[in-house]
Design a protein around this motif. Structure first.
Motif, PDB file in Angstrom:
ATOM      1  N   PRO A  95       0.825  -1.203   0.000  1.00 52.97           N
ATOM      2  CA  PRO A  95       0.000   0.000   0.000  1.00 52.97           C
ATOM      3  C   PRO A  95       0.861   1.256   0.000  1.00 52.97           C
ATOM      4  CG  PRO A  95      -0.003  -1.014   2.168  1.00 52.97           C
ATOM      5  CD  PRO A  95       0.807  -1.904   1.285  1.00 52.97           C
ATOM      6  N   GLY A  96       0.433   2.259  -0.725  1.00 55.63           N
ATOM      7  CA  GLY A  96       1.135   3.545  -0.699  1.00 55.63           C
ATOM      8  C   GLY A  96       2.360   3.627  -1.572  1.00 55.63           C
ATOM      9  N   LYS A  97       2.807   2.507  -2.110  1.00 56.34           N
ATOM     10  CA  LYS A  97       3.975   2.509  -3.000  1.00 56.34           C
ATOM     11  C   LYS A  97       3.664   1.635  -4.202  1.00 56.34           C
ATOM     12  CE  LYS A  97       7.240   4.843  -0.843  1.00 56.34           C
ATOM     13  NZ  LYS A  97       7.860   5.989  -1.475  1.00 56.34           N
ATOM     14  N   PRO A  98       4.230   1.957  -5.353  1.00 54.97           N
ATOM     15  CA  PRO A  98       3.892   1.155  -6.543  1.00 54.97           C
ATOM     16  C   PRO A  98       4.706  -0.134  -6.638  1.00 54.97           C
ATOM     17  CG  PRO A  98       5.350   2.926  -7.158  1.00 54.97           C
ATOM     18  CD  PRO A  98       5.116   3.079  -5.684  1.00 54.97           C
ATOM     19  N   TYR A  99       4.602  -0.989  -5.612  1.00 53.09           N
ATOM     20  CA  TYR A  99       5.346  -2.243  -5.646  1.00 53.09           C
ATOM     21  C   TYR A  99       4.411  -3.420  -5.388  1.00 53.09           C
ATOM     22  CZ  TYR A  99       9.313   0.908  -4.965  1.00 53.09           C
ATOM     23  OH  TYR A  99      10.210   1.926  -5.100  1.00 53.09           O
ATOM     24  N   VAL A 100       4.793  -4.553  -5.950  1.00 53.91           N
ATOM     25  CA  VAL A 100       4.156  -5.805  -5.553  1.00 53.91           C
ATOM     26  C   VAL A 100       5.267  -6.733  -5.077  1.00 53.91           C
ATOM     27  CG1 VAL A 100       2.168  -5.594  -7.075  1.00 53.91           C
ATOM     28  CG2 VAL A 100       4.217  -6.721  -7.932  1.00 53.91           C
ATOM     29  N   LEU A 101       4.922  -7.615  -4.136  1.00 53.53           N
ATOM     30  CA  LEU A 101       5.900  -8.543  -3.571  1.00 53.53           C
ATOM     31  C   LEU A 101       5.510  -9.955  -3.971  1.00 53.53           C
ATOM     32  CD1 LEU A 101       5.831  -5.969  -1.679  1.00 53.53           C
ATOM     33  CD2 LEU A 101       6.745  -7.450   0.077  1.00 53.53           C
ATOM     34  N   LEU A 102       6.479 -10.694  -4.477  1.00 57.35           N
ATOM     35  CA  LEU A 102       6.205 -12.065  -4.911  1.00 57.35           C
ATOM     36  C   LEU A 102       7.107 -13.024  -4.149  1.00 57.35           C
ATOM     37  CD1 LEU A 102       6.356 -11.456  -8.791  1.00 57.35           C
ATOM     38  CD2 LEU A 102       4.468 -10.995  -7.241  1.00 57.35           C
ATOM     39  N   GLY A 103       6.590 -14.195  -3.856  1.00 57.51           N
ATOM     40  CA  GLY A 103       7.406 -15.187  -3.162  1.00 57.51           C
ATOM     41  C   GLY A 103       7.086 -16.570  -3.673  1.00 57.51           C
ATOM     42  N   GLY A 104       8.091 -17.442  -3.652  1.00 59.35           N
ATOM     43  CA  GLY A 104       7.837 -18.800  -4.113  1.00 59.35           C
ATOM     44  C   GLY A 104       9.096 -19.622  -3.984  1.00 59.35           C
ATOM     45  N   GLY A 105       9.380 -20.372  -5.024  1.00 62.34           N
ATOM     46  CA  GLY A 105      10.507 -21.287  -4.990  1.00 62.34           C
ATOM     47  C   GLY A 105       9.998 -22.664  -5.302  1.00 62.34           C
ATOM     48  N   GLN A 106      10.878 -23.501  -5.774  1.00 61.41           N
ATOM     49  CA  GLN A 106      10.434 -24.858  -6.085  1.00 61.41           C
ATOM     50  C   GLN A 106       9.940 -25.537  -4.822  1.00 61.41           C
ATOM     51  OE1 GLN A 106      13.967 -26.389  -8.011  1.00 61.41           O
ATOM     52  NE2 GLN A 106      12.774 -26.560  -9.847  1.00 61.41           N
ATOM     53  N   ASP A 107       8.982 -26.421  -4.965  1.00 59.14           N
ATOM     54  CA  ASP A 107       8.455 -27.076  -3.768  1.00 59.14           C
ATOM     55  C   ASP A 107       9.526 -27.971  -3.151  1.00 59.14           C
ATOM     56  OD1 ASP A 107       8.412 -28.691  -5.907  1.00 59.14           O
ATOM     57  OD2 ASP A 107       6.597 -29.763  -5.390  1.00 59.14           O
ATOM     58  N   ALA A 108       9.329 -28.236  -1.861  1.00 56.42           N
ATOM     59  CA  ALA A 108      10.350 -28.934  -1.073  1.00 56.42           C
ATOM     60  C   ALA A 108      10.775 -30.255  -1.693  1.00 56.42           C
ATOM     61  CB  ALA A 108       9.820 -29.163   0.337  1.00 56.42           C
ATOM     62  N   MET A 109       9.853 -30.907  -2.400  1.00 58.60           N
ATOM     63  CA  MET A 109      10.188 -32.230  -2.949  1.00 58.60           C
ATOM     64  C   MET A 109      11.286 -32.147  -4.003  1.00 58.60           C
ATOM     65  SD  MET A 109       6.814 -34.487  -2.870  1.00 58.60           S
ATOM     66  CE  MET A 109       7.058 -35.020  -4.500  1.00 58.60           C
ATOM     67  N   SER A 110      11.211 -31.123  -4.854  1.00 59.51           N
ATOM     68  CA  SER A 110      12.179 -31.091  -5.950  1.00 59.51           C
ATOM     69  C   SER A 110      13.400 -30.225  -5.643  1.00 59.51           C
ATOM     70  CB  SER A 110      11.503 -30.606  -7.228  1.00 59.51           C
ATOM     71  OG  SER A 110      10.708 -29.479  -6.958  1.00 59.51           O
ATOM     72  N   VAL A 111      13.435 -29.678  -4.428  1.00 62.64           N
ATOM     73  CA  VAL A 111      14.548 -28.780  -4.093  1.00 62.64           C
ATOM     74  C   VAL A 111      15.881 -29.514  -4.021  1.00 62.64           C
ATOM     75  CG1 VAL A 111      15.534 -27.504  -2.158  1.00 62.64           C
ATOM     76  CG2 VAL A 111      13.273 -26.951  -2.981  1.00 62.64           C
ATOM     77  N   THR A 112      15.858 -30.734  -3.518  1.00 63.81           N
ATOM     78  CA  THR A 112      17.118 -31.457  -3.336  1.00 63.81           C
ATOM     79  C   THR A 112      17.865 -31.659  -4.652  1.00 63.81           C
ATOM     80  OG1 THR A 112      15.771 -33.441  -3.453  1.00 63.81           O
ATOM     81  CG2 THR A 112      16.474 -32.725  -1.285  1.00 63.81           C
ATOM     82  N   THR A 113      17.125 -31.592  -5.761  1.00 64.60           N
ATOM     83  CA  THR A 113      17.786 -31.822  -7.049  1.00 64.60           C
ATOM     84  C   THR A 113      18.409 -30.549  -7.599  1.00 64.60           C
ATOM     85  OG1 THR A 113      15.721 -31.366  -8.197  1.00 64.60           O
ATOM     86  CG2 THR A 113      16.188 -33.657  -7.647  1.00 64.60           C
ATOM     87  N   THR A 114      18.205 -29.424  -6.897  1.00 61.44           N
ATOM     88  CA  THR A 114      18.764 -28.165  -7.405  1.00 61.44           C
ATOM     89  C   THR A 114      19.636 -27.543  -6.329  1.00 61.44           C
ATOM     90  OG1 THR A 114      16.833 -27.028  -6.555  1.00 61.44           O
ATOM     91  CG2 THR A 114      16.787 -27.606  -8.872  1.00 61.44           C
ATOM     92  N   SER A 115      20.531 -26.660  -6.732  1.00 63.35           N
ATOM     93  CA  SER A 115      21.363 -25.980  -5.745  1.00 63.35           C
ATOM     94  C   SER A 115      20.527 -24.916  -5.048  1.00 63.35           C
ATOM     95  CB  SER A 115      22.547 -25.306  -6.438  1.00 63.35           C
ATOM     96  OG  SER A 115      22.084 -24.197  -7.171  1.00 63.35           O
ATOM     97  N   LEU A 116      21.011 -24.435  -3.906  1.00 63.20           N
ATOM     98  CA  LEU A 116      20.253 -23.455  -3.124  1.00 63.20           C
ATOM     99  C   LEU A 116      19.970 -22.203  -3.945  1.00 63.20           C
ATOM    100  CD1 LEU A 116      19.154 -23.164  -0.257  1.00 63.20           C
ATOM    101  CD2 LEU A 116      21.187 -21.846   0.293  1.00 63.20           C
ATOM    102  N   ARG A 117      20.950 -21.807  -4.736  1.00 60.12           N
ATOM    103  CA  ARG A 117      20.802 -20.605  -5.552  1.00 60.12           C
ATOM    104  C   ARG A 117      19.644 -20.789  -6.535  1.00 60.12           C
ATOM    105  NH1 ARG A 117      19.990 -16.691  -5.542  1.00 60.12           N
ATOM    106  NH2 ARG A 117      20.153 -15.484  -7.407  1.00 60.12           N
TER     107      ARG A 117
END
Length: 334
Positions: A242-264
């Motif tokens: 509110p009050g600023k022209p920004y939107v915030l997004l969050g996500g990331g691969q689901d926990a199941m497939s995370v182990t196959t990718t690096s943290l980055r």
């Protein structure tokens, strides 16, 4: 921005919500507990204990008097924010996935899951605000079963008798609260599951996030897509600052497939995008897993994110955030 780390959950967060003043933050998770915190210092004020399953969703009314919660134990519960007492419970055949208050606090809408031969149902309850709140009617004032793709998210729209819903197919639609008729839809709002839906303060437009790696801004009245923010990771949550022209997004691969990718690669940051120019303007790291839910304080002075790691992080914006000129040298009149 030094975050305040809130440690009150043992399992991943499902939803976080600020109250209207922005001084309280409510959080719920898969550990059956709902917590309430002071937003300015992260001190835990109390817990709402009673659910026997994952608490999927919470919402607080505009007076911070009543809290509603929906859970995998197939109940919708009404709580007193002040005392933490459960005032009333409604029982259903399947889990409650989303709850929301109407703008005037007189009604609550909830979606129950399509499971075990039961259809996905949308129920609207009139909430009796007289007395201590324990005297509620067991029957919904209206109930309808959206046909086609499973509905996952709901909210009251810009006018009292319309319900705004997000679906598994990526569809966004408006339904008549009384009759259950689909008034308007946008079948191609997203290409995959709509994971979050948050309205602007005046409910004239809203943002959705999706597993199709985009977040979109839509007009509530026409469901027209106004802006699209494309990322390279599935999104779980999106919020409007509110009050600023920004939107915030969050996500990331689901926990199941995370182990196959690096943290980055996991991309567990909260991303700030310019609402108008559709450009990414910043990222905030911190979570050790996907960001499941984001909420921005109605005062616009801080935001909170809840992750798969069980932590809630509250970030109070630095002075530079308020001094920044998001439109360059152009001055926008409030």
């Amino acid at each position: 921005m030094r975050p305040i780390l809130l440690q009150g959950h043992e399992r991943s967060l499902t939803q976080i919500k600020f109250n209207r003043e922005g001084d309280l933050l409510f959080s719920c998770s898969k550990d059956h507990i709902i917590n309430v915190w002071f937003a300015h210092n992260g001190e835990r004020l109390g817990t709402y204990d009673g659910h026997n399953g994952t608490v999927w969703t919470i919402d607080v009314d505009s007076e911070s008097r009543f809290l509603v919660s929906g859970s995998a134990d197939n109940t919708l519960r009404l709580w007193s924010v002040q005392t933490g007492k459960c005032l009333y419970r409604w029982e259903f055949p399947t889990a409650v996935k989303r709850v929301a208050w109407s703008e005037d606090d007189s009604q609550v809408v909830c979606i129950t899951e399509q499971r075990m031969g039961y259809q996905c149902a949308v129920r609207i309850f009139d909430i009796d605000r007289e007395g201590d709140g324990t005297n509620q009617s067991k029957e919904p004032s209206s109930i309808f079963y959206p046909i086609g793709s499973k509905a996952t998210l709901c909210s009251f729209a810009h006018v009292p008798n319309l319900i705004l819903m997000g679906h598994e197919s990526g569809k966004v639609a408006l339904f008549d609260a009384k009759t259950g008729d689909e008034v308007l839809n946008n079948e191609r709002a997203h290409m995959d599951v709509v994971t979050d839906l948050q309205l602007s303060p005046d409910r004239s437009y809203f943002i959705t996030s999706s597993k199709d790696k985009t977040a979109r801004l839509h007009e509530t009245k026409t469901l027209t897509v106004l802006k699209t923010y494309t990322t390279e990771t599935p999104l779980n949550s999106a919020a409007i600052a509110p009050g600023k022209p920004y939107v915030l997004l969050g996500g990331g691969q689901d926990a199941m497939s995370v182990t196959t990718t690096s943290l980055r690669q996991g991309k567990f940051e909260t991303r700030f995008w310019h609402k108008i120019f559709e450009e990414e303007v910043g990222r905030v790291k911190g979570h050790f897993g996907p960001v499941n839910t984001i909420a921005v304080s109605p005062k616009g002075d801080c935001y909170a994110s809840g992750g798969e790691d069980g932590f809630v992080r509250v970030h109070h914006f630095d002075e530079s955030y308020f001094r920044a000129k998001p439109y360059g040298d152009l001055e926008i009149e409030e």
